[in-house]
Design an enzyme around this catalytic site. Sequence first.
Site, PDB file in Angstrom:
ATOM      1  N   ASP A 101      -7.083  -5.920  -3.897  1.00 32.07           N
ATOM      2  CA  ASP A 101      -7.014  -5.372  -5.215  1.00 32.07           C
ATOM      3  C   ASP A 101      -7.862  -5.679  -6.500  1.00 32.07           C
ATOM      4  OD1 ASP A 101      -6.205  -3.155  -3.630  1.00 32.07           O
ATOM      5  OD2 ASP A 101      -4.370  -3.535  -3.931  1.00 32.07           O
TER       6      ASP A 101
ATOM      7  N   GLN B 124       0.341  -0.812  -0.340  1.00 36.94           N
ATOM      8  CA  GLN B 124       0.103  -0.426  -0.018  1.00 36.94           C
ATOM      9  C   GLN B 124       0.671   1.087  -0.175  1.00 36.94           C
ATOM     10  OE1 GLN B 124      -3.553   0.149  -0.817  1.00 36.94           O
ATOM     11  NE2 GLN B 124      -2.572  -2.253  -1.168  1.00 36.94           N
TER      12      GLN B 124
ATOM     13  N   HIS C 276       2.093   3.014  -3.259  1.00 37.13           N
ATOM     14  CA  HIS C 276       0.821   3.957  -4.097  1.00 37.13           C
ATOM     15  C   HIS C 276       1.068   6.174  -4.177  1.00 37.13           C
ATOM     16  CE1 HIS C 276      -2.516   1.203  -5.634  1.00 37.13           C
ATOM     17  NE2 HIS C 276      -2.583   0.337  -3.933  1.00 37.13           N
TER      18      HIS C 276
ATOM     19  N   GLU D 251      -8.727   1.404   5.970  1.00 33.39           N
ATOM     20  CA  GLU D 251      -9.637   1.018   4.186  1.00 33.39           C
ATOM     21  C   GLU D 251      -9.403  -0.517   4.565  1.00 33.39           C
ATOM     22  OE1 GLU D 251      -9.069   1.835  -0.067  1.00 33.39           O
ATOM     23  OE2 GLU D 251      -7.179   2.508   1.510  1.00 33.39           O
ATOM     24  N   HIS D 252      -8.189  -0.988   4.777  1.00 29.16           N
ATOM     25  CA  HIS D 252      -7.732  -2.444   4.637  1.00 29.16           C
ATOM     26  C   HIS D 252      -7.469  -2.699   6.052  1.00 29.16           C
ATOM     27  CE1 HIS D 252      -6.532  -1.209   0.779  1.00 29.16           C
ATOM     28  NE2 HIS D 252      -7.089  -1.658   0.176  1.00 29.16           N
TER      29      HIS D 252
ATOM     30  N   HIS E 231     -52.892  18.949   5.195  1.00 21.67           N
ATOM     31  CA  HIS E 231     -52.805  16.796   5.381  1.00 21.67           C
ATOM     32  C   HIS E 231     -53.750  16.796   5.493  1.00 21.67           C
ATOM     33  CE1 HIS E 231     -48.444  18.265   4.138  1.00 21.67           C
ATOM     34  NE2 HIS E 231     -48.443  17.323   4.372  1.00 21.67           N
TER      35      HIS E 231
END
Length: 430
Positions: free
Chosen positions: A360, A258, A261, A326-327, A419
């Site tokens: 992924d 990761q 990235h 996230e992971h 109403h």
Amino acid sequence: MMKKIYANGTDEKAFLEQLAKRTGETDKRVSQIVTEIIETVRAGGDQAVQKYTKQFDGELPQYYEVPQEVIEDALNEADEDFVNALLDAMENIADFHNRQRENSFVNALPNGVLLGQRIRGLKRVGLYVPGGTAAYPSSVLMNAIPAKIAGVEEIIMVTPPRKDGTPNPDILVAAAICGVDRVFLSGGAQAIAALAYGTEQIPRVDKIVGPGNIYVATAKKLLYGVVDIDMVAGPSEILVLADDTADPAFVAADLMSQAEHDKLASSILVTTSEKLADAVLMELEKQVQSLSRKEIIEASLRDQGAILICDCVDCAVELANAIAPEHLEVHLQNPMEYLGRLDNAGSVFLGQYASEPLGDYFAGPNHVLPTSGTARFFSPLSVSSFLKRSGYVYYTKEALADAKDDIVLIAEREGLTAHANAIKVRFAKD
């Protein structure tokens, strides 16, 4: 390379607060630039899109809309092993997402009342796919497959051209096997604006999905409400939860998967073992030497990464839930034992052989995941992301008569006499 922090209630909190600043408010200058692009495209349509393409990419692409025969040629000419790998991944992704299907329902009551919910796919979805140096055919699969399963009628893909003005062939191959309907060579905030408002050639969509740089992410954020979006994603994250049974080589490799990235990507090891922490640091130093994105990995691990050392597994689990990554990889002795306690994560990888790249590319669950702690309340992209739901009601006069007094009482208590009148008038002649 990575700092060691002892989880004492103070030091790890200071690290996490510092980490959170990387995903603070979008730079005002970026917002101003993107706002101007959006308004220009809204007013100028395709001409404005092409103007920005030339300005940012240097020249106009070979095609604005990629002809269908070019997409088919990319598939026919592609490396057979690559196509087969994508098809294998597609099979797993489709199988997983087919299990997320939702059904409409109708409830017929004895008094003649019909209550129901109608579920159908969105009419048209826009898919943004990076196409320059960071071209991800896996993103096409992860976004297009659940959309197709949901019943989306048309998928419009936008992707930046390469420097020579041609489309990335790997992206076209993925688009072909997933059944993407139309592909336009346009990137950046201008492509997002074109999808949101529509141009002479690019159709207006109901939702925009897919990753992009800060200008793409900002455009999606600013246009939310004009169009739906998947999420505003921040830098990639991984948290590895490990004890002394973990393999330090595996842990180090997954942390770097990761970190490569982006320099802002965050890789965190939460462990009960200082011995493992030291062994992981040694493995990082050794393995990074042979990796192509060494400089990015080292910067990410140095500035955004940490090894958090906890007194016990329960404390480590609690810390993982607080971070909401996230992971989340679980390298504990009995990983399945902890699944029911890991509430805040985009995707959970159990055991030393469930490496994050499985998610992924191949395993099946979606890789479009909430970041920046938003896994506390957001979910991954799924079939439901591409659905809309409507309830419907049918009442007989007799059934409405039974409910009349309750409805009128509540409406008048709220001061909404119109109403109440809408109910009363139906019985005024009785």
